[in-house]
Design a protein around this motif. Structure first.
Motif, short mmCIF file in Angstrom:
data_model
loop_
_atom_site.label_atom_id
_atom_site.label_comp_id
_atom_site.label_asym_id
_atom_site.label_seq_id
_atom_site.Cartn_x
_atom_site.Cartn_y
_atom_site.Cartn_z
N GLU A 237 0.83 -1.20 0.00
CA GLU A 237 0.00 0.00 0.00
C GLU A 237 0.87 1.25 0.00
N THR A 238 0.51 2.21 -0.87
CA THR A 238 1.11 3.53 -0.88
C THR A 238 -0.02 4.53 -0.65
N LYS A 240 -1.44 6.54 -2.56
CA LYS A 240 -2.36 6.65 -3.68
C LYS A 240 -2.71 5.32 -4.33
N TYR A 241 -1.88 4.31 -4.17
CA TYR A 241 -2.08 3.07 -4.90
C TYR A 241 -2.04 1.86 -3.97
N ARG A 282 -6.21 2.23 -7.96
CA ARG A 282 -6.31 3.59 -7.42
C ARG A 282 -7.77 4.03 -7.51
#
Length: 318
Positions: A237-238, A240-241, A282
């Motif tokens: 997990e980031t 934004k994505y 996203r």
């Protein structure tokens, strides 16, 4: 060029995200699960198209998507030791969707359009048209309830039907590869199970399904089929994505075909694939790719060889 594409891979198998971490709040994570496995594919993909089959929890989620799927084969009539091998290219554009209807029950649907080609000693043969539409209902039999559990578990079982909406060509059924079709012409029935186990961000998805084939109007019946698969996945997990790399295997086993109640020679077989893939999401969109390479195979008495399969998909959460 196609072999370069094989570096890409797999669909998202997010169906285990019941833990109360930040991923569970992401709308993409809620709607996209192991659909890369969702396939009903006769020996060379004349059915609904795909490559094995898998399922995951989709409660309180809706989605619709599109996928392109390619399969590469070679065939040999086996009449002589030096008989040439001819390329066969199976292509499918597929619309798919998954909609929860009541608590713990989801309905999935596949609507494929096939455009296949193969080499022959007289030139290239092409066929195209809508394939067999598949509808499948899955019921979540068990789901881990406690957030404190060391592992989370999910078990789903289901059944479905494949409609004879694709055209069956009797002449092609008599060739080296009888699955060079856009449809089987028969009503077929599916029984499936999927089990997923997950520890934090690492998980394993396993599936098993059995397809019962029936006789079509031309008195031809494709052999019953068993599909199985296992896929390890990791959630990254980031802000934004969400990215989900995956690695696993898949296998398919086919019984003999029958025509006029007589067994058709060299139509049974089996194939075992390695799988590699990823899914990236996203907001409400997800993009995935996957590839499968054969490790061991024995298709139609050795007269058909699988080279590879690959697919790309784009989904949107409703």
């Amino acid at each position: 060029m196609k072999k370069i594409i094989l570096v890409f891979i797999l669909f998202s198998q997010f169906g285990l995200a019941k833990e109360k971490d930040s991923i569970a709040t992401n709308p993409f994570f809620k709607y996209h699960k192991q659909l890369e496995e969702f396939d009903f594919c006769d020996a060379c993909g004349c059915s609904a198209s795909g490559g094995s089959m898998g399922f995951a929890s989709m409660i309180n989620s809706n989605f619709v998507g599109i996928r392109y799927f390619n399969q590469s084969y070679e065939s040999n009539d086996g009449l002589y030791t030096n008989s040439p091998w001819y390329n066969e290219d199976f292509n499918t554009m597929q619309i798919w969707a998954r909609i929860p209807v009541v608590k713990s029950v989801q309905i999935s649907a596949l609507v494929p359009y096939h455009f296949h080609s193969r080499e022959r000693n007289i030139g290239t043969e092409n066929i195209n048209g809508i394939g067999d539409i598949t509808v499948l209902a899955m019921y979540q039999l068990y789901q881990t309830k406690k957030d404190s559990a060391l592992f989370s578990h999910s078990l789903q079982v289901g059944t479905g039907v494949k409609l004879p909406t694709g055209k069956f060509n009797q002449a092609n059924a008599g060739g080296v590869n009888p699955s060079f079709q856009v449809g089987t012409g028969s009503w077929d029935y599916l029984f499936a199970a999927e089990y997923v186990i997950k520890r934090k961000k690492l998980g394993l998805n396993t599936m098993l399904n059995y397809i019962v084939k029936t006789e079509n109007e031309k008195l031809y019946r494709f052999g019953n089929q068993i599909n199985y698969a296992g896929t390890f996945f990791y959630l990254v997990e980031t802000p934004k994505y969400i990215v989900v790399p995956q690695l696993g295997f898949a296998g398919e086993k086919y019984d003999d075909n029958y025509q006029y109640n007589q067994k058709v020679r060299n139509t049974a077989g089996d194939v075992f694939f390695s799988k590699l893939g990823f899914e990236i999401g996203r907001d409400k969109f997800s993009l995935g790719a996957n590839a499968m390479l054969p490790i061991n195979q024995n298709l139609t008495g050795g007269n058909v060889k699988a080279n590879y399969r690959w697919s790309v998909n784009l989904n949107y959460s409703l």
